[in-house]
Write an enzyme that holds these catalytic residues in place. Structure first.
Site, mmCIF file in Angstrom:
data_model
loop_
_atom_site.group_PDB
_atom_site.id
_atom_site.type_symbol
_atom_site.label_atom_id
_atom_site.label_comp_id
_atom_site.label_asym_id
_atom_site.label_seq_id
_atom_site.Cartn_x
_atom_site.Cartn_y
_atom_site.Cartn_z
ATOM 1 N N ASP A 66 -29.813 -2.742 10.423
ATOM 2 C CA ASP A 66 -29.343 -1.756 9.433
ATOM 3 C C ASP A 66 -29.411 -2.466 7.938
ATOM 4 O O ASP A 66 -29.012 -1.720 6.814
ATOM 5 C CB ASP A 66 -27.883 -1.323 9.661
ATOM 6 N N HIS A 140 -20.641 -13.772 10.364
ATOM 7 C CA HIS A 140 -20.942 -12.786 11.114
ATOM 8 C C HIS A 140 -21.473 -12.884 12.554
ATOM 9 O O HIS A 140 -21.557 -14.031 13.067
ATOM 10 C CB HIS A 140 -21.917 -11.972 10.349
ATOM 11 N N HIS A 269 -21.123 -0.920 2.473
ATOM 12 C CA HIS A 269 -21.318 -0.903 3.763
ATOM 13 C C HIS A 269 -20.240 -0.203 4.351
ATOM 14 O O HIS A 269 -19.905 -0.781 5.200
ATOM 15 C CB HIS A 269 -21.617 -2.347 4.208
#
Length: 308
Positions: A66, A140, A269
């Site tokens: 994405d 992440h 986001h």
């Protein structure tokens, strides 16, 4: 010198009919910098009538789909014009493989140099005469980085009355003083720039942070930003899910903005679970911590002026 940001997409995970995936274009006079390139990036560029073929560099936070699925189209369309300047692409490990594989599989016609540089440690990744762009680590599910563009201090304001008092006539010598050079006045005496220039003025700072667990170290990296684009993916009630997926809540984004003393913070986001009508819930939670918090929207235009 103008600086402005364009939100090309503000969604996370999957595109929606009314929300493209995360991508931000920063324009600083003639320089164009793209931060991430999710699906739909080209559409917003076209609708905003931006000269995307002039993009100087692309900064990728990480290689989840994405955030990169819009890049192959950008590379191919950029070949439709004569271009001699290289396109720089920066990102964590795997970005070079992604770009190279995309070129081979899609049999891209590329008529300009593409320079891909992988980031392995915090560093200055790109710079110009009066600015630099550096990266810093995020946390992440795969290697991810944030970015800041920081301008160098600007010279102080020139005082023409003082120059005349010191015997420097109107003309080219004034320009030399403003460039930082000593000059000789009408009596042959040396006049220094600091004799006629005010104190240095600070430049501007833009920061881009997305896809990470909350870390208090992020505030130090984005300290004093004139504009912070920061992930605020979930509401507070879903903080356990945010931790599991290594994302942040709106309140955590606001905490970073508050602790970093930024001038303006726009969240980005968003989880696809939130429709545009539901996003004010995130904003309400963020404003309790950072009253100046804002929601970014697709094709939103944000000017970043000098403080003085």
């Amino acid at each position: 010198m103008n600086m402005e940001a364009f939100i090309l997409g503000c969604g996370g995970m999957m595109p929606l009919p009314y929300r493209h995936l995360t991508s931000v274009l920063l324009r600083r006079d003639g320089d164009l910098f793209l931060f991430d390139g999710g699906e739909g990036t080209q559409v917003s560029l076209r609708r905003l009538n931006l000269k995307w073929k002039k993009i100087n560099a692309i900064f990728v936070s990480h290689t989840h789909a994405d955030h990169v699925t819009g890049l192959p189209g950008i590379l191919m369309l950029s070949a439709q014009v004569e271009r001699t300047e290289p396109l720089y692409i920066y990102g964590p490990p795997k970005i070079a493989e992604y770009i190279e594989t995309s070129r081979k599989v899609l049999d891209m016609y590329i008529n300009y140099p593409i320079v891909v540089k992988e980031i392995t440690a915090p560093c200055i990744v790109h710079h110009g005469e009066d600015y630099y762009i550096r990266c810093f680590p995020l946390d992440h599910t795969k290697t991810c980085v944030g970015y800041t563009l920081e301008e160098l201090d600007r010279p102080g304001e020139f005082n023409p009355e003082k120059a005349l008092q010191l015997g420097v006539p109107v003309g080219p010598l004034w320009g030399q003083l403003q460039k930082g050079n000593n000059v000789q006045n009408s009596e042959g005496k040396t006049v220094r720039p600091e004799d006629v220039m005010g104190a240095k003025r600070s430049g501007r700072k833009f920061s881009f942070v997305t896809d990470t667990l909350y870390k208090n170290t992020i505030a130090k990296e984005v300290q004093g930003s004139d504009l912070l684009i920061c992930e605020g993916m979930f509401e507070d009630e879903l903080i356990d899910q945010a931790r599991e997926k290594k994302h942040m809540t709106a309140s955590q984004a606001a905490t970073i903005a508050r602790d970093a003393n930024v001038k303006r913070m726009c969240m980005i986001h968003y989880s696809p679970r939130y429709t545009d009508k539901e996003l004010p819930k995130l904003l309400e939670q963020a404003k309790k911590i950072f009253p100046a918090a804002e929601l970014s929207k697709d094709r939103m235009h944000i000017e970043i002026p000098y403080e003085d």
